[in-house]
Design a protein around this motif. Structure first.
Motif, PDB file in Angstrom:
ATOM      1  N   ALA A 269      73.277 -80.343   1.006  1.00  0.00           N
ATOM      2  CA  ALA A 269      74.007 -80.176   2.268  1.00  0.00           C
ATOM      3  C   ALA A 269      74.252 -78.725   2.658  1.00  0.00           C
ATOM      4  CB  ALA A 269      75.346 -80.902   2.179  1.00  0.00           C
ATOM      5  N   VAL A 270      74.261 -77.803   1.704  1.00  0.00           N
ATOM      6  CA  VAL A 270      74.518 -76.389   2.015  1.00  0.00           C
ATOM      7  C   VAL A 270      73.250 -75.592   1.715  1.00  0.00           C
ATOM      8  CG1 VAL A 270      75.954 -74.386   1.542  1.00  0.00           C
ATOM      9  CG2 VAL A 270      76.955 -76.679   1.436  1.00  0.00           C
ATOM     10  N   PHE A 271      72.543 -75.196   2.750  1.00  0.00           N
ATOM     11  CA  PHE A 271      71.301 -74.435   2.568  1.00  0.00           C
ATOM     12  C   PHE A 271      71.091 -73.537   3.783  1.00  0.00           C
ATOM     13  CE2 PHE A 271      70.340 -78.437   4.597  1.00  0.00           C
ATOM     14  CZ  PHE A 271      69.518 -78.099   5.648  1.00  0.00           C
ATOM     15  N   TRP A 272      70.281 -72.525   3.592  1.00  0.00           N
ATOM     16  CA  TRP A 272      70.007 -71.546   4.651  1.00  0.00           C
ATOM     17  C   TRP A 272      68.822 -72.039   5.472  1.00  0.00           C
ATOM     18  CZ3 TRP A 272      72.909 -67.079   5.281  1.00  0.00           C
ATOM     19  CH2 TRP A 272      72.470 -66.179   6.267  1.00  0.00           C
ATOM     20  N   PRO A 273      69.002 -72.298   6.769  1.00  0.00           N
ATOM     21  CA  PRO A 273      67.901 -72.824   7.590  1.00  0.00           C
ATOM     22  C   PRO A 273      66.880 -71.738   7.922  1.00  0.00           C
ATOM     23  CG  PRO A 273      69.844 -72.471   8.928  1.00  0.00           C
ATOM     24  CD  PRO A 273      70.249 -72.156   7.525  1.00  0.00           C
ATOM     25  N   SER A 274      65.702 -72.180   8.319  1.00  0.00           N
ATOM     26  CA  SER A 274      64.651 -71.241   8.716  1.00  0.00           C
ATOM     27  C   SER A 274      64.985 -70.631  10.078  1.00  0.00           C
ATOM     28  CB  SER A 274      63.299 -71.952   8.770  1.00  0.00           C
ATOM     29  OG  SER A 274      63.303 -72.938   9.789  1.00  0.00           O
ATOM     30  N   ARG A 275      64.344 -69.525  10.357  1.00  0.00           N
ATOM     31  CA  ARG A 275      64.601 -68.849  11.638  1.00  0.00           C
ATOM     32  C   ARG A 275      64.158 -69.726  12.801  1.00  0.00           C
ATOM     33  NH1 ARG A 275      62.504 -62.770  12.450  1.00  0.00           N
ATOM     34  NH2 ARG A 275      64.251 -62.410  11.040  1.00  0.00           N
ATOM     35  N   ALA A 276      63.062 -70.442  12.622  1.00  0.00           N
ATOM     36  CA  ALA A 276      62.585 -71.307  13.707  1.00  0.00           C
ATOM     37  C   ALA A 276      63.601 -72.400  14.020  1.00  0.00           C
ATOM     38  CB  ALA A 276      61.242 -71.916  13.315  1.00  0.00           C
ATOM     39  N   GLU A 277      64.186 -72.999  13.001  1.00  0.00           N
ATOM     40  CA  GLU A 277      65.188 -74.047  13.227  1.00  0.00           C
ATOM     41  C   GLU A 277      66.426 -73.469  13.893  1.00  0.00           C
ATOM     42  OE1 GLU A 277      65.826 -75.608   9.380  1.00  0.00           O
ATOM     43  OE2 GLU A 277      64.084 -76.945   9.416  1.00  0.00           O
ATOM     44  N   LEU A 278      66.825 -72.260  13.498  1.00  0.00           N
ATOM     45  CA  LEU A 278      68.007 -71.643  14.098  1.00  0.00           C
ATOM     46  C   LEU A 278      67.805 -71.392  15.582  1.00  0.00           C
ATOM     47  CD1 LEU A 278      68.984 -69.085  11.293  1.00  0.00           C
ATOM     48  CD2 LEU A 278      70.307 -71.064  12.031  1.00  0.00           C
ATOM     49  N   ARG A 279      66.658 -70.846  15.945  1.00  0.00           N
ATOM     50  CA  ARG A 279      66.426 -70.503  17.349  1.00  0.00           C
ATOM     51  C   ARG A 279      66.185 -71.758  18.201  1.00  0.00           C
ATOM     52  NH1 ARG A 279      62.656 -65.006  16.872  1.00  0.00           N
ATOM     53  NH2 ARG A 279      64.317 -63.694  15.961  1.00  0.00           N
ATOM     54  N   LYS A 280      65.599 -72.768  17.591  1.00  0.00           N
ATOM     55  CA  LYS A 280      65.329 -74.001  18.359  1.00  0.00           C
ATOM     56  C   LYS A 280      66.619 -74.705  18.745  1.00  0.00           C
ATOM     57  CE  LYS A 280      63.749 -77.500  16.135  1.00  0.00           C
ATOM     58  NZ  LYS A 280      62.846 -78.418  15.364  1.00  0.00           N
ATOM     59  N   ASN A 281      67.600 -74.685  17.876  1.00  0.00           N
ATOM     60  CA  ASN A 281      68.859 -75.397  18.119  1.00  0.00           C
ATOM     61  C   ASN A 281      70.021 -74.468  18.429  1.00  0.00           C
ATOM     62  OD1 ASN A 281      67.660 -77.956  17.459  1.00  0.00           O
ATOM     63  ND2 ASN A 281      67.775 -77.366  15.290  1.00  0.00           N
ATOM     64  N   LEU A 282      69.735 -73.259  18.891  1.00  0.00           N
ATOM     65  CA  LEU A 282      70.795 -72.301  19.183  1.00  0.00           C
ATOM     66  C   LEU A 282      71.665 -72.798  20.334  1.00  0.00           C
ATOM     67  CD1 LEU A 282      71.634 -69.451  18.172  1.00  0.00           C
ATOM     68  CD2 LEU A 282      70.467 -68.527  20.192  1.00  0.00           C
ATOM     69  N   PRO A 283      72.991 -72.774  20.157  1.00  0.00           N
ATOM     70  CA  PRO A 283      73.881 -73.244  21.236  1.00  0.00           C
ATOM     71  C   PRO A 283      73.717 -72.418  22.498  1.00  0.00           C
ATOM     72  CG  PRO A 283      75.069 -73.069  19.163  1.00  0.00           C
ATOM     73  CD  PRO A 283      73.740 -72.428  18.947  1.00  0.00           C
ATOM     74  N   THR A 284      73.998 -73.035  23.604  1.00  0.00           N
ATOM     75  CA  THR A 284      73.841 -72.385  24.905  1.00  0.00           C
ATOM     76  C   THR A 284      74.704 -71.147  25.029  1.00  0.00           C
ATOM     77  OG1 THR A 284      73.394 -74.555  25.875  1.00  0.00           O
ATOM     78  CG2 THR A 284      73.954 -72.774  27.396  1.00  0.00           C
ATOM     79  N   ALA A 285      75.909 -71.168  24.510  1.00  0.00           N
ATOM     80  CA  ALA A 285      76.836 -70.051  24.651  1.00  0.00           C
ATOM     81  C   ALA A 285      76.325 -68.783  23.962  1.00  0.00           C
ATOM     82  CB  ALA A 285      78.198 -70.439  24.098  1.00  0.00           C
ATOM     83  N   LEU A 286      75.479 -68.936  22.936  1.00  0.00           N
ATOM     84  CA  LEU A 286      74.961 -67.773  22.217  1.00  0.00           C
ATOM     85  C   LEU A 286      73.534 -67.430  22.608  1.00  0.00           C
ATOM     86  CD1 LEU A 286      76.256 -68.463  18.598  1.00  0.00           C
ATOM     87  CD2 LEU A 286      77.219 -66.923  20.291  1.00  0.00           C
TER      88      LEU A 286
END
Length: 484
Positions: A269-286
């Motif tokens: 449950a606690v792991f560092w996501p890939s950069r692609a996953e982070l940017r794909k699901n980045l919240p609108t506010a950020l």
């Protein structure tokens, strides 16, 4: 009066104490004719004093129960006859042999004859007695039926009360059935959103619990006890009372379950996501202000109990983290660095360090910087003094709202700078505090049995594992909402 049986050749006579019964001829013409034919005396006709003794009757010739009734009535007549006979002798002795005495002696016989006549005179009297007996039995049956109905009602009421009590006990019980259809109960005691998530956690941990020997607590109860310890920060004595076990059993169960969850649940449950996953699901506010945001970081401290801090003074807990210059020898808290993805899930949490250690030393010694890639943006809501360390990894450290504040001081604020800053700051504060609010044990103070390192190979204390487990459980909760 002495009666003699009228049957030819029968010499039976009614005398006091005899077991024989003597019966008057019935008044019903047909029955009387049958009785006369049975006597078999040519040209003979019965009178009021004619009697038949009981030796000439068989059970089939009389109605059921009639002979018994007549016997009882005859016995009563004989008793009355004997009593009156004795009374007559007493009167005769007192008066003497006179006409008056003979009159008194005949009077009892007349009375007996009258009594006998009233007892055996007609079939209507016998039928009336049988009807009365039937009515009496019917009355008894009716009364018994009423009592049976009352018992049935009482039994139904008791069964209903028993079911209600069972349901009440089941609701209060700390068992799987008590949590299965009660999401609020699951959330209150475990911090998890519903029973499905709790069941999923149980499914992940159950294979690793086979070696745990605990006859009094089921696997579910062992997990529930541990989650209640983390969620509500209940004392071991309290949990012992709730689950009906000893304090030592509670302590061993919590330590073993924390170890299992740390090795099984945390890596899942606690792991560092890939950069692609982070940017794909980045919240609108950020997405507009910080499109390369990889993590939001902050530090928090948990106070230690006095006994735990004293133990740390004597070296009971060693740490590989570098010490800051001038750091006090006495440590009264543990300090943790936590990283949260912009989507709101915990992606990193350090092991505990003495509370007086600097943010820079904590970040450099916990392995956080190794997770960063060149071009990543590390966002925080306050200055953590880790900008140089982050820059050394080719990443950029930013404080949310700092650039917008500088722009406002220069007199040229952007149209949405203030609102964006507030949204980001609130999101950061909410996500960072989510874990501590969800699991009260993280607010401290930390008890001494949890603050000592239990595994020298990993240099992690039980409380370090508790913090990691709390972060893992937090990631399973729907309430850790992403920033929108």
């Amino acid at each position: 009066m002495v009666h003699t049986c009228v049957v030819a050749g029968c010499k039976n006579r009614r005398t006091p104490g005899t077991a024989l019964s003597f019966y008057r001829f019935p008044r019903d013409p047909e029955r009387k004719r049958r009785w006369v034919a049975a006597v078999n005396r040519a040209g003979w006709a019965p009178n009021d004093g004619s009697r038949l003794c009981s030796t000439h009757f068989i059970s089939d010739m009389k109605e059921p129960g009639a002979l018994e009734i007549l016997d009882k009535q005859e016995a009563r007549v004989e008793a009355a006859n004997a009593l009156l006979f004795l009374q007559g002798q007493g009167s005769s002795a007192a008066v003497g042999p006179s006409q008056g005495g003979r009159h008194e002696k005949e009077a009892p016989e007349a009375a007996v004859e009258k009594s006998g006549s009233s007892s055996f005179s007609t079939d209507e009297d016998e039928e009336h007695d049988e009807a009365s007996e039937r009515d009496r039995k019917k009355g008894k049956f009716a009364q018994m039926s009423e009592i049976s109905v009352k018992f049935d009602d009482i039994l139904k009421a008791l069964k209903k009360e028993n079911r209600a009590l069972r349901e009440s006990v089941e609701k209060m019980a700390l068992s799987e059935n008590a949590f299965r259809n009660d999401a609020e109960k699951v959330k209150f005691y475990t911090g998890l959103p519903n029973y499905f998530v709790l069941e999923t956690v149980m499914w992940l941990l159950a294979p690793h619990m086979d070696g745990m020997k605990n006859t009094k607590l089921s696997k579910f109860q062992q997990l529930l006890l541990t989650l209640m310890r983390l969620r509500l920060d209940l004392r071991n004595q309290d949990l012992g009372y709730r689950f009906g076990v000893k304090v030592g059993t509670v302590a061993r169960t919590v330590h073993r379950m924390v170890n299992i969850m740390s090795s099984t649940l945390v890596p899942t449950a606690v792991f560092w996501p890939s950069r692609a996953e982070l940017r794909k699901n980045l919240p609108t506010a950020l997405r507009a202000s910080h499109p390369d945001c990889a993590v939001i970081v902050d530090c928090f401290t948990v106070p230690l109990e006095e006994s735990a801090s004293t133990g740390m003074e004597h070296g009971q807990q060693e740490t590989t983290l570098p010490r800051a210059e001038g750091m006090a020898q006495s440590h009264s808290s543990l300090k943790y660095l936590i990283g949260v993805a912009p989507q709101g899930v915990v992606t990193f949490v350090s092991r505990g360090a003495p509370g007086s250690v600097s943010d820079k030393s904590l970040a450099e010694g916990c392995g956080f910087l190794c997770k960063l890639l060149p071009g990543d943006v590390v966002l925080a809501c306050r200055d953590l003094d880790i900008a140089d360390s982050v820059a050394a990894r080719g990443a950029l450290f930013k404080i949310a709202g700092k650039g917008e504040a500088r722009a406002r001081s220069e007199g040229s604020p952007g149209p949405d700078a203030t609102s964006e800053t507030v949204v980001v700051q609130r999101h950061v504060e909410r996500v960072i505090s989510m874990v501590k609010q969800r699991y009260n044990m993280l607010t401290g103070p930390v008890e001494s049995p949890f603050s000592t390192a239990c595994e020298r190979t990993s240099n992690l204390s039980t409380f370090d594992k508790i913090v990691q487990v709390a972060c893992a459980l937090n990631n399973l909760c729907i309430s850790a909402a992403p920033l929108e």
